[in-house]
Scaffold this motif. Structure first.
Motif, PDB file in Angstrom:
ATOM      1  N   LEU A  65       0.843  -1.190   0.000  1.00  0.00           N
ATOM      2  CA  LEU A  65       0.000   0.000   0.000  1.00  0.00           C
ATOM      3  C   LEU A  65       0.880   1.243   0.000  1.00  0.00           C
ATOM      4  O   LEU A  65       1.709   1.438   0.883  1.00  0.00           O
TER       5      LEU A  65
ATOM      6  N   GLU B 213      -3.585   5.831   0.626  1.00  0.00           N
ATOM      7  CA  GLU B 213      -4.988   5.487   0.830  1.00  0.00           C
ATOM      8  C   GLU B 213      -5.732   6.736   1.279  1.00  0.00           C
ATOM      9  O   GLU B 213      -5.215   7.518   2.079  1.00  0.00           O
TER      10      GLU B 213
ATOM     11  N   ILE C 113     -13.222   4.265  -0.725  1.00  0.00           N
ATOM     12  CA  ILE C 113     -11.803   4.260  -0.348  1.00  0.00           C
ATOM     13  C   ILE C 113     -10.987   4.138  -1.628  1.00  0.00           C
ATOM     14  O   ILE C 113     -11.247   3.264  -2.451  1.00  0.00           O
TER      15      ILE C 113
ATOM     16  N   ARG D   1      -7.218   3.514  -3.077  1.00  0.00           N
ATOM     17  CA  ARG D   1      -5.920   2.973  -2.665  1.00  0.00           C
ATOM     18  C   ARG D   1      -4.994   2.883  -3.868  1.00  0.00           C
ATOM     19  O   ARG D   1      -5.432   2.588  -4.975  1.00  0.00           O
TER      20      ARG D   1
END
Length: 84
Positions: A62, A65, A72, A74
């Motif tokens: 990741l 984010e 959401i 990301r």
């Protein structure tokens, strides 16, 4: 069906499937198994905040984010899988 065929690796992928159809897990599986992702690909993913069922591969790191309303966003970096 298109992702089920063997692909050519891409460096950038955008995933924004219809949230209610639960397509993200299957899409991630096909991208990984059918050679659609380059070793260091960037993958942008949109999911509903409520959708906690999606398990992203461990080698997807990741990078960023953000939440906006019920969505959401990301951004992942796919790290190279070492051959054993």
């Amino acid at each position: 069906n298109w992702l089920a065929q063997t692909g050519q690796p891409y460096d950038v992928i955008f995933l924004d499937p219809p949230f209610q159809q639960e397509l993200l897990t299957k899409t991630i599986y096909l991208l990984e198994k059918r050679n659609w992702l380059a070793d260091e690909a960037w993958i942008y993913v949109e999911t509903a905040v409520k959708d906690t069922r999606v398990a992203f591969p461990n080698h997807w790191q990741l990078h960023r984010e953000k939440t906006a309303g019920q969505i959401i966003y990301r951004l992942y970096i796919r790290r190279h899988l070492k051959q054993e």
